[in-house]
Every structure is written in structure tokens, then in C-alpha cells.
Design an enzyme around this catalytic site. Structure first.
Site, PDB file in Angstrom:
ATOM      1  N   CYS A 186      32.473 -19.830 -15.518  1.00  0.00           N
ATOM      2  CA  CYS A 186      31.378 -18.898 -15.238  1.00  0.00           C
ATOM      3  C   CYS A 186      31.003 -18.042 -16.437  1.00  0.00           C
ATOM      4  O   CYS A 186      30.109 -17.198 -16.339  1.00  0.00           O
ATOM      5  CB  CYS A 186      31.710 -18.032 -14.032  1.00  0.00           C
ATOM      6  SG  CYS A 186      33.381 -17.383 -14.008  1.00  0.00           S
ATOM      7  N   HIS A 335      29.965  -8.692 -13.429  1.00  0.00           N
ATOM      8  CA  HIS A 335      30.335 -10.067 -13.080  1.00  0.00           C
ATOM      9  C   HIS A 335      30.584 -10.162 -11.574  1.00  0.00           C
ATOM     10  O   HIS A 335      30.038 -11.027 -10.905  1.00  0.00           O
ATOM     11  CB  HIS A 335      31.570 -10.478 -13.864  1.00  0.00           C
ATOM     12  CG  HIS A 335      31.949 -11.913 -13.711  1.00  0.00           C
ATOM     13  ND1 HIS A 335      31.055 -12.942 -13.827  1.00  0.00           N
ATOM     14  CD2 HIS A 335      33.149 -12.498 -13.447  1.00  0.00           C
ATOM     15  CE1 HIS A 335      31.673 -14.105 -13.644  1.00  0.00           C
ATOM     16  NE2 HIS A 335      32.940 -13.855 -13.406  1.00  0.00           N
ATOM     17  N   HIS A 371      27.662 -17.165  -6.427  1.00  0.00           N
ATOM     18  CA  HIS A 371      28.228 -17.441  -7.747  1.00  0.00           C
ATOM     19  C   HIS A 371      27.646 -18.725  -8.311  1.00  0.00           C
ATOM     20  O   HIS A 371      27.975 -19.815  -7.865  1.00  0.00           O
ATOM     21  CB  HIS A 371      29.749 -17.566  -7.643  1.00  0.00           C
ATOM     22  CG  HIS A 371      30.445 -17.442  -8.965  1.00  0.00           C
ATOM     23  ND1 HIS A 371      29.864 -17.824 -10.151  1.00  0.00           N
ATOM     24  CD2 HIS A 371      31.674 -16.966  -9.287  1.00  0.00           C
ATOM     25  CE1 HIS A 371      30.699 -17.603 -11.137  1.00  0.00           C
ATOM     26  NE2 HIS A 371      31.803 -17.080 -10.637  1.00  0.00           N
TER      27      HIS A 371
END
Length: 430
Positions: A186, A335, A371
């Protein structure tokens, strides 16, 4: 491992050599409809005399001149941000294949995607969705950078290139110039931004397309994530499954099913070029990439160190390389993966770096889009740039129970007045 990218909005008003000119738009924090609003003041940013020096050479300064997106909220940057501002969730039931036997039956799906005008029909039928999303978002970014149609032929392709990252898909774009494919979980998009900027600063290229792409909602990958306990099973209410910093996610007594992630599909691209190159072609300058940092704490496959030393050092290194002091930052796009280990470590790191957090606003884009894995940093970079451009910060939804959480969170819940001149995007490949 983790990456940090620091951007600054640069109004292109008369002098391209004055990126520090303050944006006069007020910050207006837009809450989701179900949240009772309160008014918060915002510390006005100022440029500290203690800040490290910033790059002044036009050849080495890296500007962002275009953005493109394919997302659960549409294939237009403005539409994407408007729906974030509205506090909408892009998550819904999976309808592309039979999911009745899966414990997780929802995801963030791209619906209504159209490639007409961007990919020729014959080629379109042969491409994987990952490649289609990548090409369309890339070409939209070029259009945004005033490089659509015949204008692209004026660019020296030997001095241009692409740095695209993906976690579970594959993509190709140009065959000339610099072409790089990266996979850093990610943190992939931010790796790509840093790599693209380095190509420009080292004189290898004048213009780069950078971004991340994912398109993996299929039985094989869904089953794989289920097998690794990486997905939420909140099938009865999927739009509330993404809950950054919420007590039900972060407390020790939380149901394991709701401490997992759910994954999505999307793509984003940014056009990055040297200030010198952008000025020569009179390009629309959206923001300036001041600097980034990369590190790896080598602690665990997915979890960060509990003491957050790896994240802390990465943020500090990013700020130093960008020439930005901690007191210049007043907005953080977190995040925030809605996992106990990740959320706690990130908040711990931010509190260690930014000693005074009362004037900092922070939100979590993933609360609405989930996500996106490799595309995460890019999706959040677009949200960050749009926040600086418009003066509006999107809300963090699904904040049902913050009381008693194991850490203090700065959550956007009201209207604020002030100005935004800098931001730091916190993105870690954890």
C-alpha cells in the site's frame, strides 16, 4: 516499509518561482450528515526560519500538472472529490460473480466505467481491467495537464516516462522513454511519486506519469484474502465496515472480523514534470512535489513496530528532504487502515513528530473508499491536492465510538477557518 510524500499547492499567479505564496481560500471542513458539527480554529501556516532549504533550480523542482482517476466515485477528479466531501461510501455488494459461499460479500467496485475515446475497441477487448483503468486514468491525467490529443505529439518521448505500481495486477502504458513497474504494497503509489521525481531531478526525464492501479475483485483473490483473515465480514452493513480510529476496531475486545480490511479496485495517475519544462510549455501547475522519503523497519510482514520508530523516522526524513518544518504542517491525510496495530502506530508516530497537534486537521479517505492497496497513496494525494485547491476538507465517516479509544485522534467533525499552504500525506506500506 513506508513512504512519505509532501506536496504544496502553488497558485500560478504571475511568478512560477513563488510557490510559497499563501492560498487565500479558507479551510472549510465538511462533515458527514450524521455528525453534529462544532467549530474549530486552524493555526495559520507560516514558513519557519528554521525550515531546511528548498530546491530553487527550475530543472530540479518537480511540479504536478495533471491528475486522472478511475474510482468507485467515477472517472473524474472533481466528481471523486465532491463525493468525498459529501461523506458518501463507495462500498457495496459484489455482483460480478457468485459470492454466496464467501464470508465477505462486499467491496468497492468500479461501476459505469467507460473507455471509449481512450482505448480502441479491438485493444479494449484484449486488456485486463487493471490495464484499462491504468490507461484511461493516465490519459485523463495527460488531458488535465494540457497534453491530450495532438498536444502529446509535441513531447519528447525519449525524455518522458511512466512509473506505475500495482500489487496484484499488471499494467503497461508507453513503450518509449522510462518505464518502471513497482510493487510496494500500500506504499506503492508514493514509491512511484518518489521514483518519478528522482528521474526528473537526476536529469533522466523531463516529464513522468506516476501512479498506482489495482483491479482484483474476482473469486481467486477474494478467496485468498479471506484465507489470510484480511477482510471484514460486516455483510449486513458494508458501508460502515471501514472505521478508522473507531473504538470497535481498535479496542482489545473487538470482534476479529471487524479488525480486518476489505479491498477495492481503482487507479489514479499524476503528471509530474520539471518546473523548467512546465514553464516552457505554459503548463497548468497544480502543486509542487517538495520531497519524499522511503525506509523499512524490517519488523514484521504487515505490522509496524509498536514504538512507531520506522514511521517516525520516515516522516522526519520526508520533511527534511522537502525543506519543510513541522510547524508549517496543518493538514494530514492519514494512512488509517482501520487496524489496531496500524492505526495506533501511525498516531503514535504523528504525535512524536508533531509535538503540538491542536492546530492540525486530519482525515481518513479510506473511511469512504476502503483500502485501494497499491493505488492508496495516489487516491489520497488527489484528495489532498483538491483540499488545498478548494479549501474544503472531506470528513472521516463511520466514527461511531471514539470515546475510550487507546489513542488520541484529531478527527474532522466541523467547520474551520484558516488557510492551507502545506500538507503531508502519511502513507505506509505496513
Amino acid at each position: 516499509m513506508g513512504t512519505q510524500a509532501h506536496l504544496v499547492y502553488k497558485p500560478f499567479l504571475g511568478s512560477a518561482f513563488n510557490p510559497l505564496r499563501k492560498n487565500k481560500l479558507p479551510i472549510i471542513v465538511k462533515p458527514p450528515p450524521h455528525i453534529i458539527t462544532t467549530r474549530h480554529g486552524v493555526l495559520h501556516s507560516h514558513f519557519s526560519s528554521t525550515a531546511p532549504k528548498r530546491e530553487k533550480d527550475a530543472k530540479n523542482r518537480v511540479d504536478i500538472t495533471g491528475m486522472g482517476v478511475v474510482s468507485v466515485f467515477g472517472n473524474d477528479v472533481d466528481t471523486y472529490y465532491e463525493r468525498l466531501l459529501a461523506g458518501e461510501s463507495g462500498v457495496g455488494q459484489i455482483d460480478r460473480f457468485d459470492v454466496s459461499e464467501f464470508p465477505t460479500r462486499f467491496a468497492g467496485l468500479i461501476c459505469g466505467f467507460e473507455s471509449e475515446g481512450y482505448i480502441k475497441g479491438k485493444h479494449d477487448r484484449r486488456l485486463d481491467d487493471c490495464q484499462r483503468y491504468c490507461i484511461v486514468a493516465g490519459k485523463k491525467a495527460l488531458e488535465h495537464a494540457a497534453l491530450g490529443g495532438d498536444e502529446l505529439s509535441k513531447i519528447n518521448k525519449a525524455r518522458s516516462g511512466v512509473v506505475v505500481g500495482t500489487g496484484l495486477g499488471g499494467s503497461t502504458f508507453f513503450s518509449d522513454g522510462v518505464v518502471t513497474l513497482l510493487e510496494r504494497a500500500c506504499a506503492t503509489s508514493n514509491y512511484c511519486f518518489c521514483a518519478a521525481a528522482n528521474h526528473i531531478r537526476k536529469g533522466v526525464a523531463d516529464l513522468m506519469i506516476a501512479g498506482g492501479v489495482e483491479a482484483f475483485i474476482n473469486p481467486v483473490t477474494l478467496g485468498g484474502f479471506v484465507a489470510t483473515n484480511a477482510l471484514s465480514a460486516r455483510n449486513d452493513d458494508p458501508q460502515t465496515a471501514s472505521r478508522p480510529w473507531d473504538q470497535e476496531i481498535s479496542c482489545n475486545g473487538a470482534d476479529d472480523r471487524d479488525c480486518r480490511l476489505f479491498r477495492l479496485a481503482r487507479e489514479q495517475s499524476h503528471v509530474m514534470e520539471s518546473l523548467e519544462h512546465a514553464m516552457k510549455r505554459d503548463a497548468p501547475i497544480i502543486a509542487e512535489f517538495l520531497g519524499g522519503a522511503i525506509n523499512c523497519d524490517a519488523y514484521h510482514t504487515t505490522n509496524p513496530r509498536p514504538d512507531a520508530i520506522g514511521i517516525t523516522s520516515c516522516i522526519q526524513s520526508c520533511l527534511f528532504k522537502a525543506g519543510v518544518s513541522v510547524d508549517e504542517v496543518n493538514y494530514i491525510n492519514a494512512h488509517a487502515t482501520y487496524t489496531p496495530a496500524g492505526d495506533l502506530a501511525e498516531i503514535t508516530a504523528l504525535k512524536m513528530v508533531f509535538k503540538e497537534i491542536s492546530g492540525i486537521k486530519m482525515n481518513a479517505t479510506k473511511s469512504m473508499i476502503g483500502h485501494p492497496l497499491a493505488a492508496a497513496g495516489g487516491m489520497e494525494a488527489i484528495a489532498t491536492i483538491k483540499a488545498i485547491q478548494t479549501g474544503w476538507l472531506h470528513p472521516t465517516i463511520n466514527q461511531f465510538d471514539l470515546k475510550g479509544s487507546r489513542f488520541v485522534v484529531v478527527v474532522v467533525v466541523g467547520v474551520a477557518e484558516g488557510v492551507v499552504t502545506n500538507d503531508v500525506t502519511v502513507e505506509g506500506g505496513l
